[in-house]
Design a protein around this motif. Structure first.
Motif, PDB file in Angstrom:
ATOM      1  N   ILE A 118       0.735  -1.155  -0.049  1.00 24.80           N
ATOM      2  CA  ILE A 118       0.025  -0.194   0.065  1.00 24.80           C
ATOM      3  C   ILE A 118       0.980   1.292  -0.034  1.00 24.80           C
ATOM      4  O   ILE A 118       0.517   2.158  -0.597  1.00 24.80           O
ATOM      5  N   PHE A 119       1.946   1.219   0.827  1.00 30.38           N
ATOM      6  CA  PHE A 119       3.145   2.534   0.697  1.00 30.38           C
ATOM      7  C   PHE A 119       4.341   1.858   0.979  1.00 30.38           C
ATOM      8  O   PHE A 119       4.416   0.766   2.072  1.00 30.38           O
ATOM      9  N   GLU A 120       5.302   2.585   0.646  1.00 39.01           N
ATOM     10  CA  GLU A 120       6.469   2.223   1.099  1.00 39.01           C
ATOM     11  C   GLU A 120       7.554   3.226   0.711  1.00 39.01           C
ATOM     12  O   GLU A 120       7.561   3.933  -0.252  1.00 39.01           O
ATOM     13  N   ASP A 121       8.510   3.541   1.693  1.00 42.84           N
ATOM     14  CA  ASP A 121       9.608   4.359   1.466  1.00 42.84           C
ATOM     15  C   ASP A 121      10.790   3.880   2.004  1.00 42.84           C
ATOM     16  O   ASP A 121      10.920   2.536   2.194  1.00 42.84           O
ATOM     17  N   ASP A 122      11.807   4.698   2.384  1.00 39.91           N
ATOM     18  CA  ASP A 122      13.102   4.181   2.884  1.00 39.91           C
ATOM     19  C   ASP A 122      13.093   3.440   4.295  1.00 39.91           C
ATOM     20  O   ASP A 122      13.898   2.695   4.713  1.00 39.91           O
TER      21      ASP A 122
ATOM     22  N   GLU B  53      15.663   1.687  13.822  1.00 38.85           N
ATOM     23  CA  GLU B  53      15.345   3.048  14.274  1.00 38.85           C
ATOM     24  C   GLU B  53      13.862   3.417  13.879  1.00 38.85           C
ATOM     25  O   GLU B  53      13.232   3.816  15.054  1.00 38.85           O
ATOM     26  N   ALA B  54      13.225   3.110  12.827  1.00 41.04           N
ATOM     27  CA  ALA B  54      12.096   3.059  12.700  1.00 41.04           C
ATOM     28  C   ALA B  54      11.056   2.269  13.428  1.00 41.04           C
ATOM     29  O   ALA B  54      10.133   2.530  13.900  1.00 41.04           O
ATOM     30  N   ALA B  55      11.759   1.025  13.718  1.00 42.89           N
ATOM     31  CA  ALA B  55      10.956  -0.113  14.363  1.00 42.89           C
ATOM     32  C   ALA B  55      10.817   0.310  15.977  1.00 42.89           C
ATOM     33  O   ALA B  55       9.860   0.222  16.420  1.00 42.89           O
ATOM     34  N   ASN B  56      11.858   1.026  16.339  1.00 42.00           N
ATOM     35  CA  ASN B  56      11.887   1.601  17.922  1.00 42.00           C
ATOM     36  C   ASN B  56      10.959   2.700  18.085  1.00 42.00           C
ATOM     37  O   ASN B  56      10.347   2.748  19.132  1.00 42.00           O
ATOM     38  N   LYS B  57      10.962   3.563  17.004  1.00 38.82           N
ATOM     39  CA  LYS B  57      10.014   4.632  17.150  1.00 38.82           C
ATOM     40  C   LYS B  57       8.412   4.108  17.106  1.00 38.82           C
ATOM     41  O   LYS B  57       7.557   4.738  17.591  1.00 38.82           O
ATOM     42  N   LEU B  58       8.209   3.401  16.138  1.00 32.96           N
ATOM     43  CA  LEU B  58       6.886   3.049  15.929  1.00 32.96           C
ATOM     44  C   LEU B  58       6.476   2.147  17.159  1.00 32.96           C
ATOM     45  O   LEU B  58       5.334   2.338  17.627  1.00 32.96           O
ATOM     46  N   THR B  59       7.243   1.190  17.642  1.00 37.14           N
ATOM     47  CA  THR B  59       6.958   0.584  18.945  1.00 37.14           C
ATOM     48  C   THR B  59       6.578   1.233  19.999  1.00 37.14           C
ATOM     49  O   THR B  59       5.819   1.139  20.735  1.00 37.14           O
TER      50      THR B  59
ATOM     51  N   GLY C 102      -3.076   3.677  12.020  1.00 36.38           N
ATOM     52  CA  GLY C 102      -2.623   5.339  12.053  1.00 36.38           C
ATOM     53  C   GLY C 102      -1.333   5.303  13.110  1.00 36.38           C
ATOM     54  O   GLY C 102      -1.389   4.808  14.036  1.00 36.38           O
ATOM     55  N   PHE C 103      -0.587   6.232  12.538  1.00 40.58           N
ATOM     56  CA  PHE C 103       0.625   6.274  13.298  1.00 40.58           C
ATOM     57  C   PHE C 103       1.514   7.491  12.876  1.00 40.58           C
ATOM     58  O   PHE C 103       1.049   8.239  11.553  1.00 40.58           O
TER      59      PHE C 103
ATOM     60  N   THR D  12       9.695  11.699   9.495  1.00 44.67           N
ATOM     61  CA  THR D  12       9.014  12.859   9.280  1.00 44.67           C
ATOM     62  C   THR D  12       8.180  13.546  10.284  1.00 44.67           C
ATOM     63  O   THR D  12       8.084  14.530  10.515  1.00 44.67           O
ATOM     64  N   GLY D  13       7.612  12.391  11.120  1.00 44.24           N
ATOM     65  CA  GLY D  13       6.757  12.840  12.231  1.00 44.24           C
ATOM     66  C   GLY D  13       5.165  13.193  11.564  1.00 44.24           C
ATOM     67  O   GLY D  13       4.334  13.305  12.315  1.00 44.24           O
TER      68      GLY D  13
END
Length: 218
Positions: free
Chosen positions: A4-8, A69-75, A190-191, A196-197
């Motif tokens: 559905i969506f993908e970035d780096d 890093e992304a995993a930690n912020k989402l968690t 939703g998150f 980027t925040g």
């Protein structure tokens, strides 16, 4: 892969019912291995990180992190309750109230891989909260739109089943057998984007057979 969506940093995709989020079983397809194979095919590092899970018989939209890093912020957003999850569930109890908030204390039985409702005083208990409203009716079925505020093991399944309103097809918790996967779909997440925040939201329509006669069917 239904992407559905993908970035780096992240990859948002649809998980079909019947596919595990992650498994140790050799030869069994799961979402992590499918995503890693997809990333490798693009010459990217196959490093999909699990942020949240869906039970194997549940369909829905999921986000995976492509970096630690992304995993930690989402968690952290899940821990802070800023990560939103909404579900559709079909039950076959017409008399079930059309809206409400369910609050229970749950314990997972690791031996049977089932959860049960216990008293608040149980030292093993974890608080479980959801809100729901009925959004469709047909035959003897009722479609619930559920806001999940805590992510306990089998939470929606046991909270409904404990009120004699098990999800259609959820035979583990007393639901009627339909020959299909259980009628539960994580249709919205939703998150805040971990880099980027930016606030992001993603929705899908249920594809399961037991949703076919509802107004939300895909």
């Amino acid at each position: 892969m239904d992407i559905i969506f993908e970035d780096d940093s992240i990859l948002v995709c649809y998980k079909p019912a019947g596919v595990a989020t992650q498994t140790k079983s050799i030869g069994e397809k799961d979402m992590v291995s499918e995503i890693n194979n997809y990333l490798a095919s693009k010459n990217e590092k196959p490093t999909a990180h699990v942020v949240h899970r869906l039970d194997q018989p549940v369909e829905g939209v999921m986000v995976f992190a492509k970096t630690s890093e992304a995993a930690n912020k989402l968690t952290k957003q899940i821990t802070d309750h800023t990560f939103r999850k909404k579900y559709y569930a079909v039950i076959s109890r017409e008399s079930f109230p059309d809206e409400g908030e369910l609050v229970d204390y749950l314990v997972k039985d690791n031996r049977t891989n089932l959860s049960k409702v216990v008293k608040e005083s149980d030292p093993r208990a974890k608080k479980a909260i959801l809100r729901y409203r009925a959004v469709d009716h047909w035959d003897d079925k009722k479609l619930l739109d559920i806001d999940l505020f805590t992510g306990r093991h089998h939470q929606i399944r046991i909270q409904l089943a404990s009120r004699t309103a098990p999800i259609v097809g959820d035979v583990k918790y007393g639901g009627i057998s339909t020959g299909h996967n259980l009628a539960l779909c994580s249709y919205h997440i939703g998150f805040n984007h971990p880099v980027t925040g930016e606030r992001m939201g993603f929705d899908i329509k249920p594809k399961g057979a037991d949703f076919a006669d509802s107004k939300v069917a895909g």
